[in-house]
Design an enzyme around this catalytic site. Structure first.
Site, short mmCIF file in Angstrom:
data_model
loop_
_atom_site.label_atom_id
_atom_site.label_comp_id
_atom_site.label_asym_id
_atom_site.label_seq_id
_atom_site.Cartn_x
_atom_site.Cartn_y
_atom_site.Cartn_z
N CYS A 1 4.49 33.99 49.30
CA CYS A 1 5.57 34.34 49.87
C CYS A 1 6.63 33.29 49.92
CB CYS A 1 5.44 35.28 50.92
SG CYS A 1 7.00 35.67 52.19
N ASN A 2 7.62 33.31 49.17
CA ASN A 2 8.72 32.05 49.36
C ASN A 2 9.26 31.99 50.78
OD1 ASN A 2 9.70 31.24 46.39
ND2 ASN A 2 8.85 33.31 46.31
N THR A 3 9.54 33.07 51.50
CA THR A 3 9.83 33.25 52.65
C THR A 3 9.12 32.34 53.71
OG1 THR A 3 11.07 35.20 52.32
CG2 THR A 3 11.03 34.63 54.60
N GLU B 1 10.13 47.53 47.28
CA GLU B 1 8.91 48.15 48.10
C GLU B 1 9.01 49.66 47.99
OE1 GLU B 1 6.49 47.21 50.23
OE2 GLU B 1 6.74 45.00 49.68
N ASP C 1 1.55 38.01 51.43
CA ASP C 1 2.93 38.29 51.75
C ASP C 1 3.26 39.30 52.58
OD1 ASP C 1 5.45 37.96 50.08
OD2 ASP C 1 5.16 39.78 49.15
N SER C 2 4.50 39.27 52.73
CA SER C 2 5.19 40.40 53.70
C SER C 2 4.86 41.64 53.03
CB SER C 2 6.79 40.31 53.58
OG SER C 2 7.12 40.41 52.43
N TYR D 1 10.39 40.04 55.47
CA TYR D 1 10.37 39.24 56.23
C TYR D 1 11.82 38.53 56.18
CZ TYR D 1 5.25 38.89 57.37
OH TYR D 1 3.99 39.37 57.73
N GLY D 2 12.22 38.65 54.91
CA GLY D 2 13.35 37.66 54.73
C GLY D 2 14.74 37.68 55.24
N CYS E 1 11.41 34.80 45.03
CA CYS E 1 10.74 35.68 45.94
C CYS E 1 9.82 36.24 45.17
CB CYS E 1 11.78 36.66 46.46
SG CYS E 1 11.01 38.33 47.33
N THR E 2 8.69 36.59 45.67
CA THR E 2 7.48 37.12 44.69
C THR E 2 7.69 38.48 44.53
OG1 THR E 2 6.26 37.32 47.06
CG2 THR E 2 5.93 35.18 45.43
N HIS E 3 8.63 39.38 45.00
CA HIS E 3 8.84 40.67 44.55
C HIS E 3 9.58 40.79 43.13
CE1 HIS E 3 7.75 41.55 48.83
NE2 HIS E 3 8.06 42.90 48.68
N1 DGL Z 1 7.88 38.40 48.67
C1 DGL Z 1 8.80 37.50 49.59
C2 DGL Z 1 9.14 36.27 49.29
O1 DGL Z 1 8.75 35.70 48.53
C3 DGL Z 1 9.16 38.10 50.91
C4 DGL Z 1 10.28 39.19 50.84
C5 DGL Z 1 10.54 39.99 52.20
O2 DGL Z 1 9.88 40.24 52.92
O3 DGL Z 1 11.80 39.64 52.43
O4 DGL Z 1 10.15 35.55 49.94
#
Ligand code: DGL
Length: 268
Positions: free
Chosen positions: A73-75, A154, A10-11, A42-43, A187-189
């Site tokens: 990571c979805n992104t 984060e 993931d990011s 990353y998003g 988003c996995t966060h």
């Molecule tokens: N956790 C990530 C996702 O699922 C990325 C979040 C990010 O870095 O912006 O998209």
């Protein structure tokens, strides 16, 4: 049987939200995790950069002889899965979006109003809408980008009113206008703030792709005869910056004595 580890990345720390489901459903599996904490989020970045970063990470995981890679990571799943599969045909790669889209297509009823929240890149890709439609034409899903949530998570700003205000700032109007009754945490966060969201919107059902992807991992490993047997190997978590919050999350999700952490950067 195959006792090699599964690679997750993931990011940042978000992909770790898959780990409780892995422990619960596939307790013999060991992992190598990579969180690109120095380059998160990353998003809101360009697709070109996300492609470059994720290619470096997958190359690194492949060099550790993983049996499967989960894009936690979805992104990255929204933008790079085809490229990564093409570049690394030697290892199966599973994205986090497809299993969730299949589940929505399966459980969706005509009265449901689905919503998905995610990063700018995930939402502007339209991937959830496209995939859900592909599996079940009758379901509509509305989407909303919430770009300020990941930096707060984060930073560990979770159990307080700033996070609650930020959630309300994004979701209040969206929920009312669209009458959303089922919300995908795209988003996995976001599972890290699942309790906040549920408390603020008690009638909304929350759907977690981190759980769905582990169901798919289990199915895939079983079909290929690649499930692990009980073994003493340790889990490994790498990050481009071993930030305090990353280490706190690792302590939360793993038994301290079952995981090693190290720093790994792809640049000087
Ligand atoms: N956790 C990530 C996702 O699922 C990325 C979040 C990010 O870095 O912006 O998209």
């Amino acid at each position: 049987m195959d006792n090699r580890p599964i690679g997750f990345f993931d990011s940042g720390l978000g992909g770790l939200t898959c780990i409780p489901f892995l422990h619960q459903k596939l307790p013999n599996e060991k992992i190598i995790y990579y969180g690109d904490t120095a380059r998160t989020p990353y998003g809101s970045k360009s697709i070109e950069n996300i492609r470059q970063f994720s290619t470096q990470i997958v190359d690194y995981l492949v060099s550790h002889d993983v049996k499967l890679i989960v894009i936690a990571c979805n992104t990255v799943s929204a933008t790079c899965i085809d490229l990564l599969k093409e570049r690394f045909p030697e290892v199966p790669i599973l994205g986090i979006i497809d299993p969730m889209a299949r589940k929505i297509a399966e459980i969706g009823e005509s009265k449901d109003k689905f919503g998905v929240i995610g990063t700018k890149v995930t939402i502007s890709s339209g991937v959830y809408e496209d995939k859900v439609k592909m599996y079940n034409e009758s379901i509509n899903i509305h989407s909303l980008a919430c770009p300020a949530l990941v930096p707060l998570i984060e930073e560990g700003i979770i159990n307080n009113e700033i996070m609650d205000l930020m959630i309300k700032y994004y979701i209040d109007d969206f929920q009312k206008k669209r009458n959303i009754n089922k919300l995908v945490l795209g988003c996995t966060h976001y599972p890290i703030i699942q309790e906040n969201i549920q408390r603020l919107y008690p009638d909304m059902e929350l759907l977690n792709p981190s759980e769905e992807v582990i169901n798919s991992v289990g199915k895939m490993l079983e079909e290929k005869g690649m499930l692990a047997e009980p073994n003493d190997s340790r889990n490994l978590c790498y990050a481009s910056d071993l930030s305090e919050n990353f280490l706190n999350m690792i302590n939360l999700f793993f038994d301290n004595d079952s995981v090693d952490t190290d720093i790994m950067k792809f640049y000087d």
